[in-house]
Design an enzyme around this catalytic site. Sequence first.
Site, PDB file in Angstrom:
ATOM      1  N   ILE A 109       0.766  -1.239  -0.150  1.00 26.38           N
ATOM      2  CA  ILE A 109      -0.018   0.064  -0.069  1.00 26.38           C
ATOM      3  C   ILE A 109       0.893   1.252  -0.098  1.00 26.38           C
ATOM      4  CG2 ILE A 109      -1.861   1.149   1.410  1.00 26.38           C
ATOM      5  CD1 ILE A 109      -2.538  -1.466   2.654  1.00 26.38           C
ATOM      6  N   GLU A 110       0.913   1.889  -1.043  1.00 23.79           N
ATOM      7  CA  GLU A 110       1.751   3.029  -1.284  1.00 23.79           C
ATOM      8  C   GLU A 110       1.087   4.488  -0.950  1.00 23.79           C
ATOM      9  OE1 GLU A 110       3.219   3.052  -5.226  1.00 23.79           O
ATOM     10  OE2 GLU A 110       4.600   1.322  -4.729  1.00 23.79           O
TER      11      GLU A 110
ATOM     12  N   GLU B  12       4.390  -7.782   2.774  1.00 26.13           N
ATOM     13  CA  GLU B  12       4.582  -8.643   3.638  1.00 26.13           C
ATOM     14  C   GLU B  12       4.375  -8.319   5.023  1.00 26.13           C
ATOM     15  OE1 GLU B  12       6.691  -7.547   1.266  1.00 26.13           O
ATOM     16  OE2 GLU B  12       8.271  -8.937   0.955  1.00 26.13           O
TER      17      GLU B  12
ATOM     18  N   CYS C 290      12.311  -6.887   1.656  1.00 26.59           N
ATOM     19  CA  CYS C 290      13.188  -5.794   1.849  1.00 26.59           C
ATOM     20  C   CYS C 290      13.726  -6.016   3.535  1.00 26.59           C
ATOM     21  CB  CYS C 290      12.584  -4.608   1.807  1.00 26.59           C
ATOM     22  SG  CYS C 290      11.286  -4.121   3.265  1.00 26.59           S
TER      23      CYS C 290
HETATM   24  N1  THU Z   1       7.517  -3.732  -1.463  1.00 26.26           N
HETATM   25  C1  THU Z   1       6.935  -4.766  -0.933  1.00 26.26           C
HETATM   26  O1  THU Z   1       5.704  -4.895  -0.820  1.00 26.26           O
HETATM   27  N2  THU Z   1       7.833  -5.588  -0.418  1.00 26.26           N
HETATM   28  C2  THU Z   1       9.137  -5.743  -0.285  1.00 26.26           C
HETATM   29  O2  THU Z   1       9.690  -6.275   0.300  1.00 26.26           O
HETATM   30  C3  THU Z   1      10.007  -4.713  -1.176  1.00 26.26           C
HETATM   31  C4  THU Z   1       9.157  -3.773  -1.889  1.00 26.26           C
HETATM   32  C5  THU Z   1       6.784  -2.716  -2.196  1.00 26.26           C
HETATM   33  C6  THU Z   1       6.790  -1.279  -1.551  1.00 26.26           C
HETATM   34  C7  THU Z   1       6.532  -0.649  -2.931  1.00 26.26           C
HETATM   35  O3  THU Z   1       5.266  -0.239  -2.933  1.00 26.26           O
HETATM   36  C8  THU Z   1       6.901  -1.119  -4.075  1.00 26.26           C
HETATM   37  O4  THU Z   1       7.403  -2.569  -3.590  1.00 26.26           O
HETATM   38  C9  THU Z   1       8.150  -0.674  -4.701  1.00 26.26           C
HETATM   39  O5  THU Z   1       9.293  -0.517  -3.763  1.00 26.26           O
END
Ligand code: THU
Length: 139
Positions: free
Chosen positions: A46-47, A58, A95
Amino acid sequence: MDDKIYLDLIEKATYARVNAYAPYSGYKVGAALLCSDGTVFKGANIENSAFSETVCAERVAFFNAISKGGDRRDFKAIAIVGGKNNKIIDFASPCGACRQVMREFCSDKFEIILYNGKEIQVHTLYDMLPYDFSAKNLK
Ligand code: THU
């Protein structure tokens, strides 16, 4: 765990990904978190226009599970599926922040299942976060 369980979790993560809100990066991620009793909790990224407020798929899955309460906190595995523009062509590896949240709630043997549209990778949390900082440091 056998391949059927992996494939089922990957399918659930792929469905979860549909609900991702990623208008800024276009990178949509879905996660499916398996508990020892068979329950699966899902999450999608969710950005936010204030970028640092973005939450990864996650962590959404973990917080979804934890906030439900009860004793469904014995986590076995998480499948993660991600990619840009509806294409799954690479492994969406969790991440650092998400690995740290896994560390809080999971054992070394917790499995992280990645899928690039063709192949499956299975890693343990220990492999993905060695030399960790965790509750043991605060004792
Ligand atoms: N993102 C994830 O949902 N999980 C991760 O472990 C790495 C990145 C998402 C965050 C962001 O909305 C998009 O990927 C690009 O970074």
